[in-house]
Design a protein around this motif. Structure first.
Motif, PDB file in Angstrom:
ATOM      1  N   ARG A   9       7.959   2.511   8.610  1.00 54.60           N
ATOM      2  CA  ARG A   9       9.225   2.025   8.055  1.00 54.60           C
ATOM      3  C   ARG A   9       9.257   2.163   6.534  1.00 54.60           C
ATOM      4  NH1 ARG A   9       8.592  -3.010   8.887  1.00 54.60           N
ATOM      5  NH2 ARG A   9       8.017  -3.422   6.727  1.00 54.60           N
ATOM      6  N   GLU A  10       8.178   1.755   5.882  1.00 56.30           N
ATOM      7  CA  GLU A  10       8.132   1.821   4.422  1.00 56.30           C
ATOM      8  C   GLU A  10       8.171   3.267   3.923  1.00 56.30           C
ATOM      9  OE1 GLU A  10       8.350  -0.804   2.325  1.00 56.30           O
ATOM     10  OE2 GLU A  10       8.684  -1.891   4.196  1.00 56.30           O
ATOM     11  N   LEU A  11       7.467   4.167   4.595  1.00 57.96           N
ATOM     12  CA  LEU A  11       7.476   5.580   4.208  1.00 57.96           C
ATOM     13  C   LEU A  11       8.858   6.188   4.381  1.00 57.96           C
ATOM     14  CD1 LEU A  11       4.087   6.711   5.777  1.00 57.96           C
ATOM     15  CD2 LEU A  11       4.645   6.788   3.341  1.00 57.96           C
ATOM     16  N   THR A  12       9.491   5.900   5.516  1.00 55.77           N
ATOM     17  CA  THR A  12      10.813   6.461   5.801  1.00 55.77           C
ATOM     18  C   THR A  12      11.859   5.945   4.823  1.00 55.77           C
ATOM     19  OG1 THR A  12      10.268   6.609   8.161  1.00 55.77           O
ATOM     20  CG2 THR A  12      12.590   6.752   7.566  1.00 55.77           C
ATOM     21  N   ASN A  13      11.872   4.642   4.609  1.00 54.78           N
ATOM     22  CA  ASN A  13      12.895   4.034   3.752  1.00 54.78           C
ATOM     23  C   ASN A  13      12.694   4.302   2.272  1.00 54.78           C
ATOM     24  OD1 ASN A  13      14.004   3.020   6.078  1.00 54.78           O
ATOM     25  ND2 ASN A  13      13.209   0.944   5.816  1.00 54.78           N
ATOM     26  N   SER A  14      11.513   4.770   1.896  1.00 55.78           N
ATOM     27  CA  SER A  14      11.259   5.061   0.476  1.00 55.78           C
ATOM     28  C   SER A  14      12.113   6.209  -0.036  1.00 55.78           C
ATOM     29  CB  SER A  14       9.785   5.400   0.270  1.00 55.78           C
ATOM     30  OG  SER A  14       9.484   6.694   0.807  1.00 55.78           O
ATOM     31  N   GLN A  15      12.487   7.143   0.851  1.00 59.18           N
ATOM     32  CA  GLN A  15      13.259   8.344   0.495  1.00 59.18           C
ATOM     33  C   GLN A  15      12.502   9.247  -0.486  1.00 59.18           C
ATOM     34  OE1 GLN A  15      16.492   9.179   1.858  1.00 59.18           O
ATOM     35  NE2 GLN A  15      15.628   7.648   3.249  1.00 59.18           N
ATOM     36  N   MET A  61       0.811  -1.210   0.000  1.00 62.05           N
ATOM     37  CA  MET A  61       0.000   0.000   0.000  1.00 62.05           C
ATOM     38  C   MET A  61       0.852   1.270   0.000  1.00 62.05           C
ATOM     39  SD  MET A  61      -3.347  -1.033   2.262  1.00 62.05           S
ATOM     40  CE  MET A  61      -4.374   0.192   1.444  1.00 62.05           C
ATOM     41  N   VAL A  62       1.976   1.264   0.694  1.00 59.17           N
ATOM     42  CA  VAL A  62       2.854   2.446   0.675  1.00 59.17           C
ATOM     43  C   VAL A  62       3.420   2.638  -0.723  1.00 59.17           C
ATOM     44  CG1 VAL A  62       5.047   3.380   1.490  1.00 59.17           C
ATOM     45  CG2 VAL A  62       3.404   2.446   3.120  1.00 59.17           C
ATOM     46  N   LYS A  63       3.823   1.543  -1.373  1.00 56.35           N
ATOM     47  CA  LYS A  63       4.336   1.656  -2.751  1.00 56.35           C
ATOM     48  C   LYS A  63       3.271   2.226  -3.681  1.00 56.35           C
ATOM     49  CE  LYS A  63       6.576  -0.992  -6.435  1.00 56.35           C
ATOM     50  NZ  LYS A  63       5.768  -0.391  -7.503  1.00 56.35           N
ATOM     51  N   GLU A  64       2.033   1.752  -3.532  1.00 57.46           N
ATOM     52  CA  GLU A  64       0.930   2.255  -4.354  1.00 57.46           C
ATOM     53  C   GLU A  64       0.686   3.740  -4.095  1.00 57.46           C
ATOM     54  OE1 GLU A  64      -3.902   1.770  -4.620  1.00 57.46           O
ATOM     55  OE2 GLU A  64      -2.721   0.037  -3.990  1.00 57.46           O
ATOM     56  N   ALA A  65       0.718   4.122  -2.811  1.00 54.63           N
ATOM     57  CA  ALA A  65       0.458   5.520  -2.446  1.00 54.63           C
ATOM     58  C   ALA A  65       1.519   6.449  -3.027  1.00 54.63           C
ATOM     59  CB  ALA A  65       0.410   5.674  -0.933  1.00 54.63           C
ATOM     60  N   LEU A  66       2.792   6.014  -2.974  1.00 57.91           N
ATOM     61  CA  LEU A  66       3.888   6.873  -3.427  1.00 57.91           C
ATOM     62  C   LEU A  66       4.050   6.875  -4.952  1.00 57.91           C
ATOM     63  CD1 LEU A  66       6.578   6.150  -0.677  1.00 57.91           C
ATOM     64  CD2 LEU A  66       4.794   7.914  -0.745  1.00 57.91           C
ATOM     65  N   ASP A  67       3.372   5.969  -5.626  1.00 55.90           N
ATOM     66  CA  ASP A  67       3.394   5.956  -7.096  1.00 55.90           C
ATOM     67  C   ASP A  67       2.249   6.780  -7.684  1.00 55.90           C
ATOM     68  OD1 ASP A  67       5.640   4.400  -7.262  1.00 55.90           O
ATOM     69  OD2 ASP A  67       4.570   2.500  -7.497  1.00 55.90           O
TER      70      ASP A  67
END
Length: 209
Positions: A108-114, A61-67
Motif C-alpha cells: 500500500r505504501e509503495l503504491t500510494n507513494s506515486q 521504512m517505505v518512506k526511508e527507502a524511497l528517500d
C-alpha cells in the motif's frame, strides 16, 4: 409430619443450591463488552506484534527507502519510475505473526507513494495469468488481454522480522527488529538496507488480597 418437614427442607436446600450455582456461573461467565474504536487508535493489549506495529513500520521504512539515492539515480538514468515488487518477508520471530498483513501494508505504501510503479507479486501474478488464459478461451476476441505484455520489476523489496525476549519476575521486554532490503533484480546489488526496531516492556499487575 417429620417426613414432610425433612422433605421441605431438602427441596429448599436443593433450590437454594441451584440458585447459588447459577449465581456462581453468572459471575464466572461475566458479561462480554465490545467497544468499537477507530482503526488508527493504538490498542496494545498483549505486547505482541499488532496492526499498529505493522502499519507504522511499513510507513516509516517505505518512506526511508524511497528517500534514498537509488531512486533518483534510477530515474535520472532511465527517465522513468522504477518498477518494484515485494518479495518474501520471513518471520524469524518466536511468535506467530501474520506476515501477509505487513506485506500488504508495504504494498500500500509503495503504491500510494506515486514514486515507483508497483507490480503484483508471485501469487497474484499466477491468478492474473490464469484469468488471461481463460479469457483466451471464453472471452470475446476484442476484449481478450494478450500474454507477454507484463511489466518486469527492476527491484524487489524483501526482508525479515525477528524478536528477542527477555523475562524476569513477571516483567517481559519484547524486542522486535525488522530488516528490509531493496535488491536490483538485474545485478543482485542491494541498493538500500533499512532497519526498524521496536522495544516493549510488558508488566503484569499483581492482585493483592
Amino acid at each position: 409430619m417429620t417426613g414432610s418437614l425433612i422433605g421441605d427442607r431438602f427441596r429448599f436446600g436443593a433450590t437454594a443450591g441451584m440458585f447459588l450455582l447459577s449465581l456462581g456461573l453468572a459471575a464466572c461467565g461475566g458479561e462480554t463488552k465490545v467497544t468499537r474504536v477507530d482503526s488508527e487508535v493504538v490498542t496494545d493489549l498483549s505486547g505482541r506484534w499488532n496492526d499498529t506495529d505493522s502499519r507504522m513500520v511499513a510507513e516509516t521504512m517505505v518512506k526511508e527507502a524511497l528517500d534514498y539515492d537509488w531512486l533518483n539515480n534510477f530515474s535520472n538514468s532511465k527517465h522513468r519510475r522504477p518498477v518494484v515488487v515485494v518479495g518474501t518477508v520471513l518471520n524469524n520471530s518466536h511468535e506467530h505473526i501474520n506476515v501477509q498483513t505487513f506485506v500488504t501494508d508495504l504494498e500500500r505504501e509503495l503504491t500510494n507513494s506515486q514514486k515507483v510503479t508497483f507490480v503484483a507479486g508471485k501469487d497474484e501474478r499466477e491468478e492474473v495469468r490464469t484469468e488471461r488464459k481463460e479469457q483466451a478461451m471464453y472471452a470475446r476476441e476484442d476484449t481478450q488481454k494478450a500474454p507477454g505484455k507484463e511489466i518486469g520489476a527492476d527491484y524487489m523489496m524483501k526482508g525479515t522480522i525477528a524478536t528477542i525476549l527477555d523475562e524476569a519476575d513477571g516483567t517481559k521486554a519484547m524486542f522486535y527488529q525488522v530488516d528490509l532490503q531493496m535488491v536490483d533484480l538485474e545485478t543482485n546489488a542491494k541498493v538500500w538496507f533499512g532497519q526498524k526496531k521496536i522495544k516493549k516492556v510488558i508488566e503484569k499487575k499483581r492482585t493483592v488480597f
